[in-house]
Scaffold this motif. Structure first.
Motif, PDB file in Angstrom:
ATOM      1  N   ILE A 100       0.834  -1.204   0.000  1.00 43.29           N
ATOM      2  CA  ILE A 100       0.000   0.000   0.000  1.00 43.29           C
ATOM      3  C   ILE A 100       0.864   1.248   0.000  1.00 43.29           C
ATOM      4  O   ILE A 100       0.619   2.199  -0.755  1.00 43.29           O
ATOM      5  N   ALA A 101       1.909   1.267   0.816  1.00 39.01           N
ATOM      6  CA  ALA A 101       2.722   2.473   0.963  1.00 39.01           C
ATOM      7  C   ALA A 101       3.576   2.767  -0.264  1.00 39.01           C
ATOM      8  O   ALA A 101       3.931   3.932  -0.502  1.00 39.01           O
ATOM      9  N   GLN A 102       3.924   1.758  -1.053  1.00 41.76           N
ATOM     10  CA  GLN A 102       4.801   1.995  -2.185  1.00 41.76           C
ATOM     11  C   GLN A 102       4.047   2.288  -3.481  1.00 41.76           C
ATOM     12  O   GLN A 102       4.663   2.476  -4.523  1.00 41.76           O
ATOM     13  N   ASP A 103       2.737   2.389  -3.409  1.00 42.92           N
ATOM     14  CA  ASP A 103       1.914   2.681  -4.581  1.00 42.92           C
ATOM     15  C   ASP A 103       0.953   3.806  -4.212  1.00 42.92           C
ATOM     16  O   ASP A 103       0.050   3.619  -3.391  1.00 42.92           O
ATOM     17  N   ARG A 104       1.134   4.975  -4.811  1.00 45.10           N
ATOM     18  CA  ARG A 104       0.348   6.140  -4.389  1.00 45.10           C
ATOM     19  C   ARG A 104      -1.152   5.966  -4.640  1.00 45.10           C
ATOM     20  O   ARG A 104      -1.971   6.490  -3.885  1.00 45.10           O
ATOM     21  N   LEU A 105      -1.515   5.262  -5.683  1.00 48.11           N
ATOM     22  CA  LEU A 105      -2.941   5.024  -5.916  1.00 48.11           C
ATOM     23  C   LEU A 105      -3.525   4.090  -4.871  1.00 48.11           C
ATOM     24  O   LEU A 105      -4.611   4.343  -4.324  1.00 48.11           O
ATOM     25  N   LYS A 106      -2.823   2.991  -4.601  1.00 45.84           N
ATOM     26  CA  LYS A 106      -3.300   2.076  -3.558  1.00 45.84           C
ATOM     27  C   LYS A 106      -3.374   2.784  -2.212  1.00 45.84           C
ATOM     28  O   LYS A 106      -4.298   2.565  -1.426  1.00 45.84           O
ATOM     29  N   GLU A 107      -2.391   3.636  -1.959  1.00 45.61           N
ATOM     30  CA  GLU A 107      -2.353   4.381  -0.707  1.00 45.61           C
ATOM     31  C   GLU A 107      -3.582   5.276  -0.563  1.00 45.61           C
ATOM     32  O   GLU A 107      -4.279   5.252   0.462  1.00 45.61           O
ATOM     33  N   LYS A 108      -3.867   6.057  -1.604  1.00 51.70           N
ATOM     34  CA  LYS A 108      -5.001   6.972  -1.543  1.00 51.70           C
ATOM     35  C   LYS A 108      -6.326   6.200  -1.492  1.00 51.70           C
ATOM     36  O   LYS A 108      -7.256   6.577  -0.767  1.00 51.70           O
ATOM     37  N   ASP A 109      -6.421   5.117  -2.270  1.00 54.48           N
ATOM     38  CA  ASP A 109      -7.639   4.308  -2.250  1.00 54.48           C
ATOM     39  C   ASP A 109      -7.864   3.686  -0.874  1.00 54.48           C
ATOM     40  O   ASP A 109      -9.000   3.616  -0.380  1.00 54.48           O
ATOM     41  N   PHE A 110      -6.789   3.234  -0.246  1.00 53.32           N
ATOM     42  CA  PHE A 110      -6.890   2.669   1.102  1.00 53.32           C
ATOM     43  C   PHE A 110      -7.369   3.719   2.095  1.00 53.32           C
ATOM     44  O   PHE A 110      -8.269   3.467   2.905  1.00 53.32           O
ATOM     45  N   LEU A 111      -6.780   4.903   2.039  1.00 52.13           N
ATOM     46  CA  LEU A 111      -7.172   5.970   2.971  1.00 52.13           C
ATOM     47  C   LEU A 111      -8.637   6.344   2.767  1.00 52.13           C
ATOM     48  O   LEU A 111      -9.376   6.524   3.746  1.00 52.13           O
ATOM     49  N   ARG A 112      -9.057   6.434   1.520  1.00 54.26           N
ATOM     50  CA  ARG A 112     -10.472   6.744   1.254  1.00 54.26           C
ATOM     51  C   ARG A 112     -11.382   5.648   1.812  1.00 54.26           C
ATOM     52  O   ARG A 112     -12.437   5.937   2.382  1.00 54.26           O
ATOM     53  N   ALA A 113     -10.945   4.387   1.684  1.00 54.77           N
ATOM     54  CA  ALA A 113     -11.766   3.258   2.139  1.00 54.77           C
ATOM     55  C   ALA A 113     -11.928   3.230   3.652  1.00 54.77           C
ATOM     56  O   ALA A 113     -12.908   2.671   4.158  1.00 54.77           O
ATOM     57  N   ILE A 114     -10.972   3.822   4.385  1.00 53.00           N
ATOM     58  CA  ILE A 114     -11.083   3.829   5.856  1.00 53.00           C
ATOM     59  C   ILE A 114     -11.513   5.204   6.372  1.00 53.00           C
ATOM     60  O   ILE A 114     -11.309   5.546   7.531  1.00 53.00           O
ATOM     61  N   ASP A 115     -12.101   5.999   5.464  1.00 55.09           N
ATOM     62  CA  ASP A 115     -12.696   7.291   5.833  1.00 55.09           C
ATOM     63  C   ASP A 115     -11.674   8.301   6.335  1.00 55.09           C
ATOM     64  O   ASP A 115     -11.942   9.056   7.277  1.00 55.09           O
ATOM     65  N   VAL A 116     -10.505   8.316   5.709  1.00 54.69           N
ATOM     66  CA  VAL A 116      -9.492   9.323   6.011  1.00 54.69           C
ATOM     67  C   VAL A 116      -9.450  10.309   4.850  1.00 54.69           C
ATOM     68  O   VAL A 116      -9.316   9.912   3.688  1.00 54.69           O
ATOM     69  N   ALA A 117      -9.564  11.584   5.154  1.00 55.68           N
ATOM     70  CA  ALA A 117      -9.647  12.615   4.124  1.00 55.68           C
ATOM     71  C   ALA A 117      -8.296  12.851   3.460  1.00 55.68           C
ATOM     72  O   ALA A 117      -7.253  12.905   4.124  1.00 55.68           O
ATOM     73  N   THR A 118      -8.324  12.991   2.133  1.00 56.16           N
ATOM     74  CA  THR A 118      -7.153  13.364   1.341  1.00 56.16           C
ATOM     75  C   THR A 118      -7.569  14.445   0.352  1.00 56.16           C
ATOM     76  O   THR A 118      -8.752  14.747   0.207  1.00 56.16           O
ATOM     77  N   ALA A 119      -6.601  15.002  -0.342  1.00 55.44           N
ATOM     78  CA  ALA A 119      -6.944  15.887  -1.454  1.00 55.44           C
ATOM     79  C   ALA A 119      -7.609  15.067  -2.554  1.00 55.44           C
ATOM     80  O   ALA A 119      -7.345  13.868  -2.695  1.00 55.44           O
TER      81      ALA A 119
END
Length: 355
Positions: A100-119
């Motif tokens: 997850i951490a080495q792929d920016r898309l997976k990272e952002k998708d993961f954060l969105r899936a756990i209800d963490v706000a991103t740009a």
């Protein structure tokens, strides 16, 4: 639990591995460094080292047989390497967190899936897709490679007058991620440790100032309202729990003028913005990292001093004499040899009375 006297295997030989090995030695552990570079900073502080490529299966098997636990000091270790080692010895943090951490898309998708706000963000796979994404996200953005790239590498600022053809070429990857530009009030980060039993300990949020996309200065604690600090810490703990981290997780965030907290990036390892903890906290991030991956009780992250950490990048390392002339300054050099632009050569932490 891996008791003192055991051996920690570290993938990567940079300064983070070096400082981890030094902290591990204090607790009675040995560290075995695995990396392709024969003369890396981490290898200079331990007698145990393997020089091989990360896809050398025979070397990896021999390495695994010589250690009790495996970790990594940067995210760009091939996932296949970590999978191979995880079948032989405990790897902490685990392969899933690394992917997850080495792929920016997976990272952002993961954060969105756990209800963490991103740009706001979108995947872009061509120059035409970039133009479409800009229509959705807005005229200001940051185009980044999905994989690899750090300290500004593989990143291009997009403005209304940007030549998109040139920007796409400069980004230099087949797939990118376009993130909306955040007009932030400040950038902060929180480092949280999480043990094998799920216990956690978080360091105070710190304020990060960058120069040419490279961390220049960290101010501890961050100059933010207490309620924002509490929210940032809660976000970092939440992400660490959902990733099931064993080790450290650094969570970089933007704070907007309106007080919104947006996560920018995560790193499941010690982090540059935590170097101040070596001199200003009861337990440094590096000792805490060793405690967590070895299954020891976590130490206190409390600070006994406030601090300002300044990176020595490139020729700035020549200022080491000035730092030593300051009674309240602590100098750390990484023994990297010849300085070059953008290369982190060391850091200086200036201690202040705790506010």
């Amino acid at each position: 639990m891996i008791e003192p006297g055991g051996t920690i295997g570290i993938l990567g030989g940079g300064q983070l591995g070096r400082m981890t090995a030094l902290a591990a030695a204090t607790l009675g552990y040995r560290c075995h460094i695995f990396c392709p570079e024969p003369d890396s900073p981490a290898k200079r502080v331990t007698a145990l080292a393997t020089t091989a490529e990360y896809d050398d299966r025979a070397a990896l098997a021999t390495f695994a047989a010589a250690v009790d636990v495996v970790t990594f000091e940067f995210e760009n270790v091939p996932a296949a390497t970590v999978d191979l080692l995880a079948a032989l010895k405990p790897v902490r943090p685990g392969p899933d967190a690394l992917r997850i951490a080495q792929d920016r898309l997976k990272e952002k998708d993961f954060l969105r899936a756990i209800d963490v706000a991103t740009a706001p963000y979108q995947e872009v796979a061509s120059e035409e897709a970039l133009a479409r994404a800009l229509r959705d996200i807005g005229p200001h953005g940051v185009l980044k490679t999905v994989r690899l790239g750090y300290d500004g590498k593989g990143q291009v600022m997009i403005r209304p007058d940007t030549d998109l053809t040139a920007a796409w070429r400069q980004m230099g990857a087949e797939i990118g991620i376009l993130e909306s530009f955040v007009d932030f009030a400040c950038e902060i980060s929180v480092i949280v440790a999480r043990g094998t039993n799920g216990s956690s300990a978080a360091y105070v949020p710190v304020e990060n100032q960058h120069s040419h996309h490279i961390l220049d200065t960290t101010i501890a604690p961050a100059r933010i309202a207490p309620e924002i600090a509490m929210r940032a810490e809660a976000i970092a703990r939440h992400v660490a729990d959902r990733l099931d981290i064993v080790g450290l997780l650094a969570v970089e965030m933007f704070v907007t003028a309106g007080g919104e907290v947006l996560v920018n990036e995560i790193a499941p390892r010690p982090h540059n913005s935590g170097h101040w903890t070596i001199d200003a906290c009861i337990t440094s991030q590096f000792e805490q990292f060793v405690r967590a991956i070895c299954g020891l009780p976590l130490g206190s992250p409390e600070r006994h001093s406030d601090a300002v950490m300044k990176n020595l990048v490139g020729d700035d390392v020549g200022k080491w004499r000035e730092a030593l002339n300051e009674p309240a300054a602590k100098l750390h050099l990484y023994d990297k040899g010849t300085p070059r632009p953008g290369r982190k050569m060391g850091h200086v932490t200036r201690l202040l009375p705790r506010r």
